[in-house]
Design a protein around this motif. Structure first.
Motif, PDB file in Angstrom:
ATOM      1  N   LEU A  12       0.812  -1.221   0.000  1.00  0.00           N
ATOM      2  CA  LEU A  12       0.000   0.000   0.000  1.00  0.00           C
ATOM      3  C   LEU A  12       0.844   1.268   0.000  1.00  0.00           C
ATOM      4  O   LEU A  12       0.395   2.302  -0.500  1.00  0.00           O
ATOM      5  CB  LEU A  12      -0.971  -0.008   1.178  1.00  0.00           C
ATOM      6  N   ILE A  13       2.051   1.195   0.526  1.00  0.00           N
ATOM      7  CA  ILE A  13       2.918   2.376   0.483  1.00  0.00           C
ATOM      8  C   ILE A  13       3.331   2.644  -0.964  1.00  0.00           C
ATOM      9  O   ILE A  13       3.343   3.790  -1.421  1.00  0.00           O
ATOM     10  CB  ILE A  13       4.151   2.201   1.400  1.00  0.00           C
ATOM     11  N   PHE A  16       0.478   4.247  -2.656  1.00  0.00           N
ATOM     12  CA  PHE A  16       0.388   5.671  -2.348  1.00  0.00           C
ATOM     13  C   PHE A  16       1.312   6.472  -3.271  1.00  0.00           C
ATOM     14  O   PHE A  16       0.946   7.543  -3.754  1.00  0.00           O
ATOM     15  CB  PHE A  16       0.732   5.946  -0.883  1.00  0.00           C
ATOM     16  N   ILE A  41      -0.181   0.905   8.950  1.00  0.00           N
ATOM     17  CA  ILE A  41      -0.168   1.367   7.555  1.00  0.00           C
ATOM     18  C   ILE A  41      -1.273   2.392   7.343  1.00  0.00           C
ATOM     19  O   ILE A  41      -1.064   3.427   6.693  1.00  0.00           O
ATOM     20  CB  ILE A  41      -0.326   0.182   6.576  1.00  0.00           C
ATOM     21  N   ARG A  44      -0.202   5.715   8.674  1.00  0.00           N
ATOM     22  CA  ARG A  44       0.802   6.344   7.793  1.00  0.00           C
ATOM     23  C   ARG A  44       0.152   6.900   6.538  1.00  0.00           C
ATOM     24  O   ARG A  44       0.467   8.012   6.101  1.00  0.00           O
ATOM     25  CB  ARG A  44       1.892   5.332   7.424  1.00  0.00           C
ATOM     26  N   LEU A  45      -0.759   6.127   5.941  1.00  0.00           N
ATOM     27  CA  LEU A  45      -1.458   6.598   4.745  1.00  0.00           C
ATOM     28  C   LEU A  45      -2.318   7.821   5.064  1.00  0.00           C
ATOM     29  O   LEU A  45      -2.358   8.776   4.282  1.00  0.00           O
ATOM     30  CB  LEU A  45      -2.322   5.487   4.155  1.00  0.00           C
ATOM     31  N   ASP A  46      -2.988   7.800   6.200  1.00  0.00           N
ATOM     32  CA  ASP A  46      -3.840   8.913   6.609  1.00  0.00           C
ATOM     33  C   ASP A  46      -3.021  10.204   6.740  1.00  0.00           C
ATOM     34  O   ASP A  46      -3.385  11.239   6.178  1.00  0.00           O
ATOM     35  CB  ASP A  46      -4.520   8.566   7.934  1.00  0.00           C
ATOM     36  N   SER A  48      -0.043  10.900   5.491  1.00  0.00           N
ATOM     37  CA  SER A  48       0.531  11.283   4.196  1.00  0.00           C
ATOM     38  C   SER A  48      -0.530  11.855   3.270  1.00  0.00           C
ATOM     39  O   SER A  48      -0.274  12.822   2.552  1.00  0.00           O
ATOM     40  CB  SER A  48       1.197  10.075   3.533  1.00  0.00           C
ATOM     41  N   ALA A  49      -1.716  11.277   3.291  1.00  0.00           N
ATOM     42  CA  ALA A  49      -2.807  11.766   2.442  1.00  0.00           C
ATOM     43  C   ALA A  49      -3.172  13.199   2.819  1.00  0.00           C
ATOM     44  O   ALA A  49      -3.366  14.048   1.952  1.00  0.00           O
ATOM     45  CB  ALA A  49      -4.024  10.845   2.566  1.00  0.00           C
ATOM     46  N   LEU A  56      -8.279   9.497   0.804  1.00  0.00           N
ATOM     47  CA  LEU A  56      -8.081   8.126   1.273  1.00  0.00           C
ATOM     48  C   LEU A  56      -9.439   7.544   1.651  1.00  0.00           C
ATOM     49  O   LEU A  56     -10.179   8.145   2.428  1.00  0.00           O
ATOM     50  CB  LEU A  56      -7.130   8.100   2.468  1.00  0.00           C
TER      51      LEU A  56
END
Length: 100
Positions: A12-13, A16, A41, A44-46, A48-49, A56
Motif C-alpha cells: 500500500l505504500i 500511495f 499502515i 501512515r497513509l492517513d 501522508s494523504a 483516502l
C-alpha cells in the motif's frame, strides 16, 4: 479525477506513491484501500494523504457490501499540462493519432 483501488493490503505504500504520480494529470486523486490493512499502515497513509492532498477511502472487499468510508477528502490540485500533453501524445502514438 483519478482513483486507485487496491483489493489487497499488499504494497500500500507503493500504491500511495502511484497515487502521488496521478496528481500530475488529475485535479483530485483518491487511494482506496481495504479496511483490513494494518492500523500502522492506515495511520501512515492517513497522515501522508492529509499532507499531500490525496483522498483516502477504506472499504470491505465484499462485492455485495463494500461499505466505503472516506478517511480523507482529496484536495483540489492543478494538473501539470506539460506532462499530461506528453502522455496523451504517447498514448495517441500507440493508435497512430496524436491527441492534438
Amino acid at each position: 479525477m483519478a482513483a486507485d483501488i487496491k483489493v489487497s493490503a499488499k504494497d500500500l505504500i507503493t500504491a500511495f506513491g502511484q497515487a502521488c504520480a496521478y496528481k500530475l494529470s488529475a485535479h483530485r486523486v483518491y487511494l482506496v484501500v481495504p479496511r483490513s490493512a494494518s492500523q500502522n499502515i492506515l495511520r501512515r497513509l492517513d497522515a501522508s494523504a492529509i499532507n499531500l492532498g490525496i483522498g483516502l477511502v477504506v472499504f470491505d472487499p465484499n462485492p455485495r457490501k463494500p461499505n466505503f468510508s472516506v478517511m480523507v477528502r482529496a484536495g483540489k490540485g492543478e494538473v501539470d499540462y506539460f506532462y499530461t500533453n506528453d502522455m496523451m501524445d504517447r498514448v495517441g502514438g500507440l493508435f497512430g493519432t496524436p491527441h492534438r
